[in-house]
Design a protein around this motif. Structure first.
Motif, PDB file in Angstrom:
ATOM      1  N   ALA A 124       0.833  -1.211   0.000  1.00 38.92           N
ATOM      2  CA  ALA A 124       0.000   0.000   0.000  1.00 38.92           C
ATOM      3  C   ALA A 124       0.864   1.255   0.000  1.00 38.92           C
ATOM      4  CB  ALA A 124      -0.927  -0.007   1.214  1.00 38.92           C
ATOM      5  N   ALA A 125       1.979   1.234   0.734  1.00 34.05           N
ATOM      6  CA  ALA A 125       2.889   2.387   0.772  1.00 34.05           C
ATOM      7  C   ALA A 125       3.516   2.626  -0.599  1.00 34.05           C
ATOM      8  CB  ALA A 125       3.974   2.160   1.818  1.00 34.05           C
ATOM      9  N   ILE A 126       3.906   1.554  -1.280  1.00 33.79           N
ATOM     10  CA  ILE A 126       4.496   1.691  -2.619  1.00 33.79           C
ATOM     11  C   ILE A 126       3.484   2.288  -3.590  1.00 33.79           C
ATOM     12  CG2 ILE A 126       5.294   0.371  -4.627  1.00 33.79           C
ATOM     13  CD1 ILE A 126       6.679  -1.534  -2.621  1.00 33.79           C
ATOM     14  N   LYS A 127       2.269   1.765  -3.581  1.00 32.02           N
ATOM     15  CA  LYS A 127       1.238   2.273  -4.495  1.00 32.02           C
ATOM     16  C   LYS A 127       0.907   3.726  -4.186  1.00 32.02           C
ATOM     17  CE  LYS A 127      -0.836  -2.177  -5.568  1.00 32.02           C
ATOM     18  NZ  LYS A 127      -1.969  -3.110  -5.343  1.00 32.02           N
ATOM     19  N   ARG A 128       0.938   4.095  -2.921  1.00 31.69           N
ATOM     20  CA  ARG A 128       0.673   5.479  -2.532  1.00 31.69           C
ATOM     21  C   ARG A 128       1.746   6.406  -3.091  1.00 31.69           C
ATOM     22  NH1 ARG A 128      -0.644   6.656   3.706  1.00 31.69           N
ATOM     23  NH2 ARG A 128      -2.075   4.942   3.266  1.00 31.69           N
ATOM     24  N   TRP A 129       2.994   5.973  -2.995  1.00 28.27           N
ATOM     25  CA  TRP A 129       4.101   6.783  -3.512  1.00 28.27           C
ATOM     26  C   TRP A 129       4.041   6.911  -5.033  1.00 28.27           C
ATOM     27  CZ3 TRP A 129       7.549  10.322  -2.392  1.00 28.27           C
ATOM     28  CH2 TRP A 129       7.814  10.588  -1.047  1.00 28.27           C
ATOM     29  N   TRP A 130       3.569   5.888  -5.717  1.00 25.91           N
ATOM     30  CA  TRP A 130       3.401   5.999  -7.163  1.00 25.91           C
ATOM     31  C   TRP A 130       2.463   7.152  -7.495  1.00 25.91           C
ATOM     32  CZ3 TRP A 130       2.245   0.134  -8.444  1.00 25.91           C
ATOM     33  CH2 TRP A 130       3.444  -0.587  -8.398  1.00 25.91           C
ATOM     34  N   LYS A 131       1.416   7.321  -6.684  1.00 26.83           N
ATOM     35  CA  LYS A 131       0.455   8.408  -6.910  1.00 26.83           C
ATOM     36  C   LYS A 131       1.034   9.769  -6.528  1.00 26.83           C
ATOM     37  CE  LYS A 131      -3.755   5.684  -5.931  1.00 26.83           C
ATOM     38  NZ  LYS A 131      -4.907   5.590  -5.017  1.00 26.83           N
ATOM     39  N   MET A 132       1.786   9.814  -5.412  1.00 27.36           N
ATOM     40  CA  MET A 132       2.208  11.097  -4.845  1.00 27.36           C
ATOM     41  C   MET A 132       3.391  11.732  -5.570  1.00 27.36           C
ATOM     42  SD  MET A 132       1.800  10.521  -0.690  1.00 27.36           S
ATOM     43  CE  MET A 132       3.400   9.745  -0.560  1.00 27.36           C
ATOM     44  N   ARG A 133       4.272  10.911  -6.141  1.00 23.92           N
ATOM     45  CA  ARG A 133       5.519  11.458  -6.692  1.00 23.92           C
ATOM     46  C   ARG A 133       5.250  12.527  -7.750  1.00 23.92           C
ATOM     47  NH1 ARG A 133       7.750   6.001  -9.729  1.00 23.92           N
ATOM     48  NH2 ARG A 133       5.883   5.583 -10.971  1.00 23.92           N
ATOM     49  N   VAL A 148      10.155  10.543  -7.831  1.00 31.19           N
ATOM     50  CA  VAL A 148      10.999   9.479  -7.288  1.00 31.19           C
ATOM     51  C   VAL A 148      10.838   8.242  -8.157  1.00 31.19           C
ATOM     52  CG1 VAL A 148      11.560   8.195  -5.191  1.00 31.19           C
ATOM     53  CG2 VAL A 148      10.476  10.430  -5.002  1.00 31.19           C
ATOM     54  N   SER A 149      11.950   7.571  -8.454  1.00 33.84           N
ATOM     55  CA  SER A 149      11.900   6.375  -9.305  1.00 33.84           C
ATOM     56  C   SER A 149      11.256   5.205  -8.567  1.00 33.84           C
ATOM     57  CB  SER A 149      13.310   5.984  -9.740  1.00 33.84           C
ATOM     58  OG  SER A 149      14.045   5.473  -8.635  1.00 33.84           O
ATOM     59  N   ASP A 150      10.813   4.209  -9.334  1.00 32.10           N
ATOM     60  CA  ASP A 150      10.237   3.009  -8.731  1.00 32.10           C
ATOM     61  C   ASP A 150      11.233   2.360  -7.764  1.00 32.10           C
ATOM     62  OD1 ASP A 150       8.021   3.462 -10.286  1.00 32.10           O
ATOM     63  OD2 ASP A 150       8.277   1.709 -11.585  1.00 32.10           O
ATOM     64  N   ARG A 151      12.496   2.290  -8.165  1.00 37.71           N
ATOM     65  CA  ARG A 151      13.515   1.656  -7.326  1.00 37.71           C
ATOM     66  C   ARG A 151      13.693   2.421  -6.017  1.00 37.71           C
ATOM     67  NH1 ARG A 151      18.217  -1.546  -7.638  1.00 37.71           N
ATOM     68  NH2 ARG A 151      18.890  -1.799  -5.474  1.00 37.71           N
ATOM     69  N   GLU A 152      13.714   3.761  -6.088  1.00 40.74           N
ATOM     70  CA  GLU A 152      13.855   4.561  -4.873  1.00 40.74           C
ATOM     71  C   GLU A 152      12.655   4.357  -3.942  1.00 40.74           C
ATOM     72  OE1 GLU A 152      16.395   8.525  -6.033  1.00 40.74           O
ATOM     73  OE2 GLU A 152      14.456   8.249  -7.022  1.00 40.74           O
ATOM     74  N   ILE A 153      11.467   4.276  -4.531  1.00 41.21           N
ATOM     75  CA  ILE A 153      10.272   4.040  -3.719  1.00 41.21           C
ATOM     76  C   ILE A 153      10.360   2.690  -3.019  1.00 41.21           C
ATOM     77  CG2 ILE A 153       7.785   3.589  -3.839  1.00 41.21           C
ATOM     78  CD1 ILE A 153       7.637   5.712  -6.076  1.00 41.21           C
TER      79      ILE A 153
END
Length: 198
Positions: free
Chosen positions: A89-98, A132-137
């Motif tokens: 859930a945190a990863i998916k949230r960061w995909w939206k927020m970046r 932020v890149s996927d890897r950084e997230i």
């Protein structure tokens, strides 16, 4: 007027550290308040109700103290985010927020039982997230840091690398607006300097 004991109704180490850094030695008494009983759609009303509930749960234990309750959420793209429930859930949230902007809201409630006064306020800070890149997230979420924070980020830890700019009170994003706390103590008749430890 001499200052009473200052009680922090929160287990947040970040809030405690903010107070310690500012010369206030809080007595920490985490609230057992059930947050799930509050279901509000407006983030401002939600954090105020949660902070009030936390402070009210602890205040009867300290009748001669000033009790502070706080709660934070991130309002982003029409949704309200607290702590993420899972790493996925945190990863998916960061995909939206970046690369976008959210609002971090913190409700603050001060209760002075002896004076029979309660003050509740909300502070809002706009947060500009870096691209932020996927890897950084994935690497960031793997540290575990985002799992303990409203919005899945911090600015006083590893997440500080991923926030480009703040508009408003920066300590609010850590969980406690120090300028707002000063104003609220003033409304109760205290100076913040009254609470500075020797």
């Amino acid at each position: 007027m001499s200052a009473p004991q200052f009680v922090l109704a929160s287990a947040s180490s970040a809030r405690r550290q903010l107070l310690l850094n500012a010369g206030v030695q809080p007595f920490v008494s985490p609230s057992k308040f059930d947050e799930d009983q509050i279901t509000l759609d407006e983030p401002d009303a939600l954090v105020k109700a949660l902070s009030l509930g936390k402070a009210e749960a602890v205040a009867p234990l300290f009748p001669n103290a000033v009790v502070l309750g706080c709660d934070s959420v991130l309002a982003f793209d029409g949704e309200i985010y607290g702590k993420p429930e899972t790493p996925d859930a945190a990863i998916k949230r960061w995909w939206k927020m970046r690369g976008k902007v959210g609002e971090l809201l913190t409700g603050h409630t001060l209760i002075a039982p002896a004076a029979r006064k309660t003050i509740t306020r909300c502070q809002v800070t706009r947060v500009h997230f870096a691209w932020v890149s996927d890897r950084e997230i994935e690497d960031y979420v793997a540290t575990g840091e985002p799992m303990n924070c409203a919005g899945a980020f911090t600015i006083d830890g590893k997440g500080g690398f991923f926030v480009e700019k703040l508009e408003g009170c920066h300590t609010n994003v850590i969980g406690l607006s120090m300028p707002m706390l000063r104003d609220m103590l003033g409304e109760l008749g205290y100076r913040v300097t009254d609470f500075w430890s020797a």
